[in-house]
Write an enzyme that holds these catalytic residues in place. Structure first.
Site, PDB file in Angstrom:
ATOM      1  N   GLY A   1       0.806  -1.383   0.321  1.00  0.00           N
ATOM      2  CA  GLY A   1       0.098  -0.014   0.230  1.00  0.00           C
ATOM      3  C   GLY A   1       1.469   1.132   0.057  1.00  0.00           C
TER       4      GLY A   1
ATOM      5  N   GLN B   1       2.714  10.347   1.311  1.00  0.00           N
ATOM      6  CA  GLN B   1       3.980   9.242   1.160  1.00  0.00           C
ATOM      7  C   GLN B   1       4.921   9.966   0.174  1.00  0.00           C
ATOM      8  OE1 GLN B   1       2.480   5.222   2.184  1.00  0.00           O
ATOM      9  NE2 GLN B   1       4.567   5.426   3.390  1.00  0.00           N
TER      10      GLN B   1
ATOM     11  N   CYS C   1       5.721  -0.268   7.069  1.00  0.00           N
ATOM     12  CA  CYS C   1       5.521   1.256   6.735  1.00  0.00           C
ATOM     13  C   CYS C   1       6.633   1.875   5.617  1.00  0.00           C
ATOM     14  CB  CYS C   1       4.920   2.356   7.185  1.00  0.00           C
ATOM     15  SG  CYS C   1       4.413   3.642   6.893  1.00  0.00           S
ATOM     16  N   LEU C   2       6.347   2.064   4.555  1.00  0.00           N
ATOM     17  CA  LEU C   2       7.477   2.643   3.686  1.00  0.00           C
ATOM     18  C   LEU C   2       8.104   3.963   4.092  1.00  0.00           C
ATOM     19  CD1 LEU C   2       5.588   1.661  -0.072  1.00  0.00           C
ATOM     20  CD2 LEU C   2       7.529   0.106   1.376  1.00  0.00           C
TER      21      LEU C   2
ATOM     22  N   HIS D   1      -4.464   1.569   7.510  1.00  0.00           N
ATOM     23  CA  HIS D   1      -3.430   1.696   7.674  1.00  0.00           C
ATOM     24  C   HIS D   1      -3.364   3.066   6.211  1.00  0.00           C
ATOM     25  CE1 HIS D   1       1.359   1.570   7.830  1.00  0.00           C
ATOM     26  NE2 HIS D   1       0.817   2.521   6.750  1.00  0.00           N
ATOM     27  N   GLU D   2      -3.102   2.375   5.138  1.00  0.00           N
ATOM     28  CA  GLU D   2      -3.325   3.996   4.486  1.00  0.00           C
ATOM     29  C   GLU D   2      -3.804   4.791   3.996  1.00  0.00           C
ATOM     30  OE1 GLU D   2      -0.803   3.893   2.315  1.00  0.00           O
ATOM     31  OE2 GLU D   2      -0.562   1.318   2.738  1.00  0.00           O
TER      32      GLU D   2
ATOM     33  N   HIS E   1      -2.889   7.698   6.467  1.00  0.00           N
ATOM     34  CA  HIS E   1      -1.803   8.824   5.947  1.00  0.00           C
ATOM     35  C   HIS E   1      -2.709   9.199   5.983  1.00  0.00           C
ATOM     36  CE1 HIS E   1       1.888   6.673   5.750  1.00  0.00           C
ATOM     37  NE2 HIS E   1       1.452   4.917   5.843  1.00  0.00           N
TER      38      HIS E   1
END
Length: 172
Positions: free
Chosen positions: A45, A50, A94-95, A136-137, A140
């Site tokens: 994701g 991000q 997380c990226l 989660h996304e 963000h």
């Protein structure tokens, strides 16, 4: 086109994103870039903030099986419209917080409504990993990171590690 992923702490990761007023070719191209960036990372994701874009856009694909058919989703203005009382605990990463993982408790099943790349409203029920990932996304887009669910000491420890990583990368 792959885009650079912001690393926490970055003030853009803590901002609430603006709704996408209307779909454009530029936004569809942004979704394609985000999918390419996510797959390359590799991740399941990615949210627009991000990569430094403050629009309510997320992409995800939680198909992890080697022989599974990829299911890339681009969601404009996604909203959780219903959530189960049952919860799941997943070890999230997380990226924007590389190589750091922690268990987060979230609703097990969520109904999400969004606008697809063709401008149509979609609604789907997500369960398990897909439910965790979409929540989660969406977090963000509201300036919330998975570490915000953790106890302060653990959150501070991860933040310090990310500050160190950013310093090391800056030295190159």
């Amino acid at each position: 086109m792959k885009r650079p992923i912001l690393i926490h702490p970055d003030p853009r990761l803590k901002k609430v994103c603006a709704a996408v007023p209307d779909l454009s070719d530029a936004l569809r191209m942004l979704a394609d870039d985000m999918l390419e960036t996510m797959y390359d990372a590799p991740g399941i994701g990615l949210a627009a903030p991000q990569i430094g874009v403050m629009d309510r856009l997320i992409v995800l694909d939680c198909v992890k099986e080697e022989d599974g058919t990829a299911r890339p989703l681009a969601m404009f203005n996604p909203t959780v419209v219903a959530a189960s009382d049952d919860v799941n605990v997943y070890e999230e990463g997380c990226l924007s917080i590389p190589e750091q993982y922690a268990e987060v408790t979230r609703p097990k099943v969520v109904d999400v409504e969004w606008i697809d790349r063709d401008g149509n409203t979609q609604r789907e029920t997500f369960d398990g990993l897909w439910a965790t990932c979409v929540q989660h996304e969406i977090d963000h887009l509201d300036g919330k990171l998975f570490i915000d669910y953790l106890k302060p000491l653990k959150r501070q420890m991860i933040t310090r590690k990310m500050q160190k990583l950013k310093r090391e990368r800056a030295r190159g």
